[in-house]
Design a protein around this motif. Structure first.
Motif, mmCIF file in Angstrom:
data_model
loop_
_atom_site.group_PDB
_atom_site.id
_atom_site.type_symbol
_atom_site.label_atom_id
_atom_site.label_comp_id
_atom_site.label_asym_id
_atom_site.label_seq_id
_atom_site.Cartn_x
_atom_site.Cartn_y
_atom_site.Cartn_z
ATOM 1 N N LEU A 90 0.832 -1.193 0.000
ATOM 2 C CA LEU A 90 0.000 0.000 0.000
ATOM 3 C C LEU A 90 0.862 1.236 0.000
ATOM 4 C CD1 LEU A 90 -2.659 -0.793 2.721
ATOM 5 C CD2 LEU A 90 -3.042 -0.698 0.270
ATOM 6 N N ASP A 197 -10.114 5.797 11.873
ATOM 7 C CA ASP A 197 -11.502 5.413 11.639
ATOM 8 C C ASP A 197 -12.082 4.574 12.765
ATOM 9 O OD1 ASP A 197 -10.638 4.977 8.206
ATOM 10 O OD2 ASP A 197 -11.846 6.592 9.063
ATOM 11 N N MET A 222 -15.628 -7.788 11.036
ATOM 12 C CA MET A 222 -15.699 -6.539 10.278
ATOM 13 C C MET A 222 -17.000 -6.373 9.529
ATOM 14 S SD MET A 222 -13.422 -4.157 10.378
ATOM 15 C CE MET A 222 -12.794 -3.301 8.952
ATOM 16 N N LEU A 225 -19.412 -4.014 11.002
ATOM 17 C CA LEU A 225 -19.039 -2.607 11.126
ATOM 18 C C LEU A 225 -20.093 -1.724 10.485
ATOM 19 C CD1 LEU A 225 -16.868 -0.577 11.966
ATOM 20 C CD2 LEU A 225 -15.885 -0.824 9.681
ATOM 21 N N VAL A 228 -18.006 4.515 11.946
ATOM 22 C CA VAL A 228 -16.590 4.818 12.099
ATOM 23 C C VAL A 228 -16.440 6.142 12.830
ATOM 24 C CG1 VAL A 228 -15.943 3.556 10.000
ATOM 25 C CG2 VAL A 228 -16.349 6.008 9.878
ATOM 26 N N PHE A 343 -19.654 13.148 0.131
ATOM 27 C CA PHE A 343 -18.675 12.692 1.114
ATOM 28 C C PHE A 343 -17.671 13.768 1.492
ATOM 29 C CE2 PHE A 343 -20.272 8.531 1.088
ATOM 30 C CZ PHE A 343 -20.479 8.109 -0.214
ATOM 31 N N GLU B 55 -6.699 0.251 -1.610
ATOM 32 C CA GLU B 55 -7.110 0.559 -0.243
ATOM 33 C C GLU B 55 -8.399 1.359 -0.277
ATOM 34 O OE1 GLU B 55 -4.345 2.833 1.965
ATOM 35 O OE2 GLU B 55 -4.875 1.918 3.873
ATOM 36 N N LEU B 58 -12.529 3.440 4.094
ATOM 37 C CA LEU B 58 -13.388 2.731 5.053
ATOM 38 C C LEU B 58 -14.647 3.528 5.370
ATOM 39 C CD1 LEU B 58 -13.734 0.305 6.903
ATOM 40 C CD2 LEU B 58 -12.461 1.514 8.650
ATOM 41 N N HIS B 59 -14.479 4.810 5.604
ATOM 42 C CA HIS B 59 -15.613 5.669 5.949
ATOM 43 C C HIS B 59 -16.698 5.593 4.885
ATOM 44 C CE1 HIS B 59 -17.173 10.050 6.418
ATOM 45 N NE2 HIS B 59 -17.821 9.277 7.257
ATOM 46 N N ARG B 60 -16.297 5.793 3.635
ATOM 47 C CA ARG B 60 -17.291 5.779 2.563
ATOM 48 C C ARG B 60 -17.910 4.408 2.402
ATOM 49 N NH1 ARG B 60 -15.250 9.450 -2.537
ATOM 50 N NH2 ARG B 60 -14.438 11.182 -1.298
ATOM 51 N N VAL B 62 -18.415 2.146 4.566
ATOM 52 C CA VAL B 62 -19.390 1.868 5.623
ATOM 53 C C VAL B 62 -20.691 2.621 5.366
ATOM 54 C CG1 VAL B 62 -19.862 2.274 8.063
ATOM 55 C CG2 VAL B 62 -17.717 1.235 7.381
ATOM 56 N N LEU B 150 -16.409 -5.246 3.255
ATOM 57 C CA LEU B 150 -15.983 -5.030 4.630
ATOM 58 C C LEU B 150 -14.915 -6.029 5.042
ATOM 59 C CD1 LEU B 150 -19.387 -4.103 6.254
ATOM 60 C CD2 LEU B 150 -17.462 -2.624 5.807
ATOM 61 N N LEU B 153 -11.613 -4.961 3.831
ATOM 62 C CA LEU B 153 -11.026 -3.921 4.647
ATOM 63 C C LEU B 153 -10.350 -4.513 5.863
ATOM 64 C CD1 LEU B 153 -13.935 -1.426 4.333
ATOM 65 C CD2 LEU B 153 -11.664 -1.116 3.430
#
Lengths: 455, 283
Positions: A90, A197, A222, A225, A228, A343, B55, B58-60, B62, B150, B153
């Motif tokens: 990454l 998050d 997860m 979830l 966040v 967003f 990557e 995560l916020h979006r 969810v 998810l 992630l």
């Protein structure tokens, strides 16, 4: 606010603009955070390229009483570099997510800057003297011929051109799996928190190899979830209290004295949903993008997609005030969802302390919008104003003209219709000088400074 | 199959979606189920796009997953209350759905959508092409899409000690509502397998693994005994009525992605490894 203000109404004038003029925005120049230091003398910006630029206010010139000091570049340094995590394949972005200043304790200035994964403590110091008169070296650094050294002398400090140096003093790394969205310095000035998050960690400014996890909302599975962490901040006066906001529009207040892991909140702030405004996008637009305490700590302000809310810490079930930033977007949510604008994370800020009334409760809040508009709400008068950050029509000491968006129907002269708004021109970051009526407003790649018109 | 499934360029698709979403915003004559379907499709598209990123945000993810779940729940409630189709052509529980096998398949829009481009302003003709162009997606596809995102992630190597799965039946681990996670796709199975063996550090770089022929590695493993050893509660019986029409899992009869996800190995004792090796070797 609107029109000729009497009394305490502020009239905003253009003061300066920093950054490239051309429309072609280099990605690295996109401003990602703006922050005044505690005295307001320094103004720091972070950008997507990992750089920090600090501006310093000129000392007020007694003869030039019609304007406050201008901000000029004081220091520029590369805070974070792009990294590659080989284990996970990454790339770690170098974009500076937040900058927070430490209160000044000595001649040097300190700030914390963070990207997605690593927080750094930077020391910014001035050097305006240098030692001269070494025994073994010439002024240019060459070593003197030892046989010519016949006397001993003590080097003395002589003035030199001012040099501002930035050096990283601490690097706080490897504590966050997810992306850091907030840092907040505690009122003890010894510790600070960093939030990603799913987790919040507590650090000591002197210790880089350890941090304490104080909030962890990661579920065992997860797939469960649903929420966040979006922002976190320490209480300005109580060093054991902090709040964090969530993507579901809630704010939790936690007390670190209750337990090591603050999984249970002391207070939960949440407004019940208004059923008449329910839509598919209700949850998305309720996600809180910023939370800021007032100076007294009695109130806190949150920003969600369409509004700014003021909460009294003593009342959990609803905010005491709600201000609509751009309600006309409510009927455009699907398009804004489609192009991802829904967003966008707007920040908000309080006005600085009023100079005349030292301990007045803060009464103006500011936040950004689209089309390079930004909005201010006066809590006392309940008036609001929309202003634009633009190079056109901006002459120093000319009062900014209020703008108005026409939601529907016949558009009046000077109004802008919703469909003409440029959603690529967003003002996400704004900052208010802690002591004076000077504001810094960041467009995509430019920093605007506005001052109130001094009479 | 809807129309002549065309694989459209992303830019074309974006234009179409922009047209559709502004139709959503401006049109009052778009029926509620249509609007809902449109939003659902947009959610799926976004999740699909995110899945392709190294990557995902995560916020979006969810937020989008929650939006989808809400819509899904709404549709499920409607279908249980009113078995008769209210909206012809848009029947949430109809088995004649064009299921999206997995997010690996690009969205296929019928050619009818091209009409919509020229008819943006005309509300009535907008509606019909919209109906044609909206992908009808089944419950389970959505569930597996959400779970898949998810779970992806979660593959991010987590420094903190993983929370241990509650071992026995007193504390039933909470399953999300959409649990009928049936793995139509072998790839989903393998994700489950990867999670199961997460502590063996195989899963730390899934992109690498995708290139390998994982099918070959895991195909013969019968993990049913393995599951019970970890006291994993038996599969939550899927509540989705359409399950009966799903083809039975071939390779992993008792291992679906949700239970596999639950098996977060807390400790990797040598004894456990030995036990597993025994199973693999076939005692």
């Amino acid at each position: 606010f609107l029109g000729a203000g009497g009394g305490n109404d502020i009239q905003w004038c253009f003061s300066q603009v920093k950054g490239a003029v051309d429309d072609d925005v280099a990605e690295a120049d996109i401003i990602s955070t703006v922050e005044f230091n505690h005295s307001g003398e320094l103004l720091a910006t972070g950008d997507k390229g990992g750089r920090v630029v600090i501006f310093q206010q000129e000392q007020e010139n007694k003869t030039q009483s019609h304007s406050r000091g201008e901000y000029n570049v004081y220091s520029t340094f590369q805070s974070h570099e792009p990294e590659f995590d080989y284990l996970k394949s990454l790339e770690i972005e170098e974009k500076i997510n937040k900058i927070r200043w430490l209160p000044q304790k000595n001649a040097a200035q300190f700030l914390l800057s963070t990207n997605d994964k690593t927080i750094k403590l930077w020391k910014i110091s001035e050097r305006d003297k240098r030692p001269e008169g070494y025994n073994l070296k010439e002024e240019d650094g060459r070593y003197r011929d030892p046989t010519t050294v016949t006397t001993l002398r003590v080097p003395v400090f002589r003035p030199m051109d001012l040099m501002v140096e930035a050096s990283p003093r601490r690097i706080f790394a490897n504590a966050h799996t997810y992306h850091i969205n907030s840092i907040s310095i505690n009122s003890d000035y010894e510790t600070y928190l960093s939030a990603d998050d799913l987790r919040i960690n507590l650090w000591h400014l002197e210790i880089t190899d350890r941090s304490f996890n104080i909030v962890d909302i990661k579920p065992a599975n997860m797939e469960e979830l649903t929420e966040v962490i979006t922002a976190a901040e320490f209480h300005p006066n109580s060093c054991s209290t902090f709040v964090y906001s969530s993507s579901k529009g809630t704010i939790r207040l936690c007390d670190m004295r209750e337990s090591a892991l603050c999984d249970r909140h002391s207070k939960l702030f949440e407004e019940p949903e208004d059923p008449s405004n329910r839509s598919f996008f209700s949850e998305i637009i309720s996600s809180i993008s910023d939370v800021k305490f007032s100076h007294s700590g009695r109130y806190m302000m949150t920003r969600d997609y369409l509004s700014v809310k003021i909460w009294d810490l003593n009342m959990e079930n609803r905010p005491v005030e709600t201000y609509q930033v751009h309600e006309y977007l409510r009927s455009k949510l699907c398009s804004l969802y489609e192009n991802d604008c829904i967003f966008d994370k707007f920040e908000c800020c309080w006005n600085g302390l009023d100079r005349q009334v030292e301990f007045s409760e803060l009464h103006i809040v500011m936040t950004g919008s689209y089309n390079n508009f930004f909005r201010m709400f006066d809590r006392n008068t309940k008036r609001d104003i929309t202003l634009e950050a633009s190079r056109e029509n901006n002459k120093p000491r000319t009062v900014l003209k209020p703008r108005k968006v026409c939601a529907s129907g016949k558009r009046k002269k000077d109004e802008i219709s919703v469909d003409s708004l440029d959603f690529n021109k967003k003002i996400l970051h704004t900052a208010w000088h802690p002591k004076e009526n000077i504001i810094a407003v960041a467009t995509t790649n430019n920093l605007y400074i506005f001052q109130d018109k001094m009479n | 199959m809807l129309g002549r499934g065309l694989k459209r360029k992303l830019s074309d698709y974006e234009e179409n979606m922009a047209g559709l979403s502004s139709a959503f915003d401006s049109s009052r004559s778009l029926s509620y189920p249509l609007k809902r379907q449109l939003v659902l499709n947009m959610c799926l598209t976004k999740l699909q796009t995110y899945k392709m990123l190294v990557e995902p945000n995560l916020h979006r993810s969810v937020l989008i997953a929650n939006t989808m779940r809400q819509i899904q729940e709404e549709m499920r409630q409607e279908s249980t209350q009113q078995p008769v189709n209210i909206c012809p052509g848009i029947a949430p529980s109809s088995p004649s759905y064009i299921g999206m096998e997995s997010l690996g398949i690009s969205l296929q829009l019928p050619s009818g959508v091209s009409q919509q481009e020229s008819n943006c302003c005309d509300l009535r003709s907008v509606e019909d092409p919209i109906e044609n162009s909206l992908l009808i997606v089944s419950d389970d596809d959505m569930s597996s899409a959400i779970s898949s995102i998810l779970k992806d992630l979660d593959f991010v190597e987590d420094i903190s000690p993983p929370t241990c799965l509650v071992p026995t039946g007193d504390d039933q681990p909470k399953f999300p509502e959409n649990t009928g996670l049936k793995l139509e796709d072998d790839r989903q199975d393998l994700k489950g397998a990867e999670c199961v063996f997460g502590s063996f550090e195989i899963s730390n770089s899934t992109s690498y693994l995708k290139d390998l022929a994982i099918d070959d590695i895991f195909e013969d493993i019968d993990t049913s005994m393995y599951d019970s050893d970890f006291c994993c509660p038996p599969l939550t019986p899927p509540r989705s009525p359409s399950l009966a029409t799903e083809e039975p899992l071939k390779t992993f009869p008792s291992c679906n992605s949700s239970s596999a996800g639950n098996i977060q190995i807390c400790r990797t004792d040598l004894s456990e490894l030995d036990h597993i090796m025994e199973i693999l070797v076939g005692s």
